[in-house]
Design a protein around this motif. Structure first.
Motif, PDB file in Angstrom:
ATOM      1  N   TRP A   1       0.823  -1.208   0.000  1.00 59.96           N
ATOM      2  CA  TRP A   1       0.000   0.000   0.000  1.00 59.96           C
ATOM      3  C   TRP A   1       0.854   1.254   0.000  1.00 59.96           C
ATOM      4  CZ3 TRP A   1      -4.753   0.018  -1.456  1.00 59.96           C
ATOM      5  CH2 TRP A   1      -5.554  -1.096  -1.259  1.00 59.96           C
ATOM      6  N   GLN A   2       1.936   1.227   0.773  1.00 57.90           N
ATOM      7  CA  GLN A   2       2.824   2.383   0.799  1.00 57.90           C
ATOM      8  C   GLN A   2       3.490   2.564  -0.567  1.00 57.90           C
ATOM      9  OE1 GLN A   2       6.565   2.006   2.678  1.00 57.90           O
ATOM     10  NE2 GLN A   2       6.769   4.195   3.062  1.00 57.90           N
ATOM     11  N   ALA A   3       3.870   1.475  -1.192  1.00 51.76           N
ATOM     12  CA  ALA A   3       4.496   1.554  -2.516  1.00 51.76           C
ATOM     13  C   ALA A   3       3.526   2.124  -3.537  1.00 51.76           C
ATOM     14  CB  ALA A   3       4.979   0.177  -2.951  1.00 51.76           C
ATOM     15  N   PHE A   4       2.300   1.605  -3.561  1.00 53.23           N
ATOM     16  CA  PHE A   4       1.315   2.105  -4.518  1.00 53.23           C
ATOM     17  C   PHE A   4       1.022   3.583  -4.272  1.00 53.23           C
ATOM     18  CE2 PHE A   4      -2.891   3.028  -6.153  1.00 53.23           C
ATOM     19  CZ  PHE A   4      -2.819   2.505  -7.435  1.00 53.23           C
ATOM     20  N   GLY A   5       0.852   3.956  -3.009  1.00 63.01           N
ATOM     21  CA  GLY A   5       0.570   5.359  -2.688  1.00 63.01           C
ATOM     22  C   GLY A   5       1.708   6.290  -3.061  1.00 63.01           C
ATOM     23  N   ALA A   6       2.937   5.843  -2.809  1.00 64.97           N
ATOM     24  CA  ALA A   6       4.093   6.683  -3.151  1.00 64.97           C
ATOM     25  C   ALA A   6       4.223   6.824  -4.666  1.00 64.97           C
ATOM     26  CB  ALA A   6       5.367   6.090  -2.562  1.00 64.97           C
ATOM     27  N   GLY A   7       4.051   5.734  -5.387  1.00 68.49           N
ATOM     28  CA  GLY A   7       4.136   5.796  -6.847  1.00 68.49           C
ATOM     29  C   GLY A   7       3.025   6.638  -7.447  1.00 68.49           C
ATOM     30  N   PHE A   8       1.807   6.420  -6.960  1.00 71.35           N
ATOM     31  CA  PHE A   8       0.665   7.181  -7.469  1.00 71.35           C
ATOM     32  C   PHE A   8       0.821   8.663  -7.159  1.00 71.35           C
ATOM     33  CE2 PHE A   8      -3.506   9.047  -7.449  1.00 71.35           C
ATOM     34  CZ  PHE A   8      -4.147   8.450  -8.515  1.00 71.35           C
ATOM     35  N   GLY A   9       1.102   8.977  -5.904  1.00 72.63           N
ATOM     36  CA  GLY A   9       1.205  10.377  -5.497  1.00 72.63           C
ATOM     37  C   GLY A   9       2.354  11.113  -6.149  1.00 72.63           C
ATOM     38  N   GLY A  10       3.510  10.467  -6.214  1.00 71.59           N
ATOM     39  CA  GLY A  10       4.680  11.116  -6.797  1.00 71.59           C
ATOM     40  C   GLY A  10       4.495  11.476  -8.260  1.00 71.59           C
ATOM     41  N   ILE A  11       3.969  10.533  -9.025  1.00 72.90           N
ATOM     42  CA  ILE A  11       3.774  10.778 -10.457  1.00 72.90           C
ATOM     43  C   ILE A  11       2.585  11.709 -10.693  1.00 72.90           C
ATOM     44  CG2 ILE A  11       3.349   9.703 -12.693  1.00 72.90           C
ATOM     45  CD1 ILE A  11       6.101   9.070 -11.422  1.00 72.90           C
ATOM     46  N   ALA A  12       1.514  11.544  -9.938  1.00 72.59           N
ATOM     47  CA  ALA A  12       0.335  12.389 -10.134  1.00 72.59           C
ATOM     48  C   ALA A  12       0.650  13.861  -9.867  1.00 72.59           C
ATOM     49  CB  ALA A  12      -0.809  11.922  -9.233  1.00 72.59           C
ATOM     50  N   VAL A  13       1.431  14.130  -8.854  1.00 72.04           N
ATOM     51  CA  VAL A  13       1.796  15.525  -8.556  1.00 72.04           C
ATOM     52  C   VAL A  13       2.609  16.126  -9.704  1.00 72.04           C
ATOM     53  CG1 VAL A  13       3.280  16.941  -7.069  1.00 72.04           C
ATOM     54  CG2 VAL A  13       1.650  15.362  -6.062  1.00 72.04           C
ATOM     55  N   VAL A  14       3.578  15.387 -10.192  1.00 72.01           N
ATOM     56  CA  VAL A  14       4.422  15.890 -11.284  1.00 72.01           C
ATOM     57  C   VAL A  14       3.597  16.124 -12.542  1.00 72.01           C
ATOM     58  CG1 VAL A  14       6.331  15.303 -12.819  1.00 72.01           C
ATOM     59  CG2 VAL A  14       6.541  14.910 -10.376  1.00 72.01           C
ATOM     60  N   TRP A  15       2.753  15.163 -12.888  1.00 70.65           N
ATOM     61  CA  TRP A  15       1.956  15.311 -14.103  1.00 70.65           C
ATOM     62  C   TRP A  15       0.921  16.424 -13.962  1.00 70.65           C
ATOM     63  CZ3 TRP A  15       0.643  10.754 -17.728  1.00 70.65           C
ATOM     64  CH2 TRP A  15       1.826  10.152 -18.143  1.00 70.65           C
TER      65      TRP A  15
END
Length: 115
Positions: free
Chosen positions: A39-53
């Motif tokens: 869950w932490q991995a999915f959240g970090a990946g989702f949040g990190g890329i979503a913010v940049v995009w």
């Protein structure tokens, strides 16, 4: 918290030189290296890329004075509402980053579990 920041910073830098899908490699590598749970991995990946995009889409929206995002929204969604495009863009990037990060974490678990 810091895997999210690391993914955001590295993916922003990588996208300057490599294709869009290189964000998946960044999220995969960071979460293979430093995530605790899936869950932490999915959240970090989702949040990190979503913010940049989202920030990049907002930058393009402001630079073109709503012309490009309005036309793209009309092309894809048959509406002149660029807000929809500004919401869908980080969702797509976030899903790519989230699933890549989750795959990195799952591979780490699989490698660690071998006899």
């Amino acid at each position: 918290m810091w895997p999210l920041l690391l993914i955001a910073i590295l993916s922003a830098l990588v996208q300057l030189f490599l294709p869009w899908w290189s964000i998946a490699l960044v999220a995969f590598g960071v979460c293979f290296w430093r995530s605790r749970t899936g869950w932490q991995a999915f959240g970090a990946g989702f949040g990190g890329i979503a913010v940049v995009w989202f920030l990049y889409a907002l930058f393009i929206h402001l630079q073109t004075d709503n012309i490009l995002t309005g036309r793209m929204a009309d092309l894809f969604f048959k509406t002149q509402a660029p807000v929809l495009l500004l919401l869908i863009t980080p969702l797509i990037g976030g899903l790519v980053g989230g699933f890549a990060a989750l795959a990195g974490r799952q591979l780490k678990d699989a490698v660690a579990a071998k006899p």
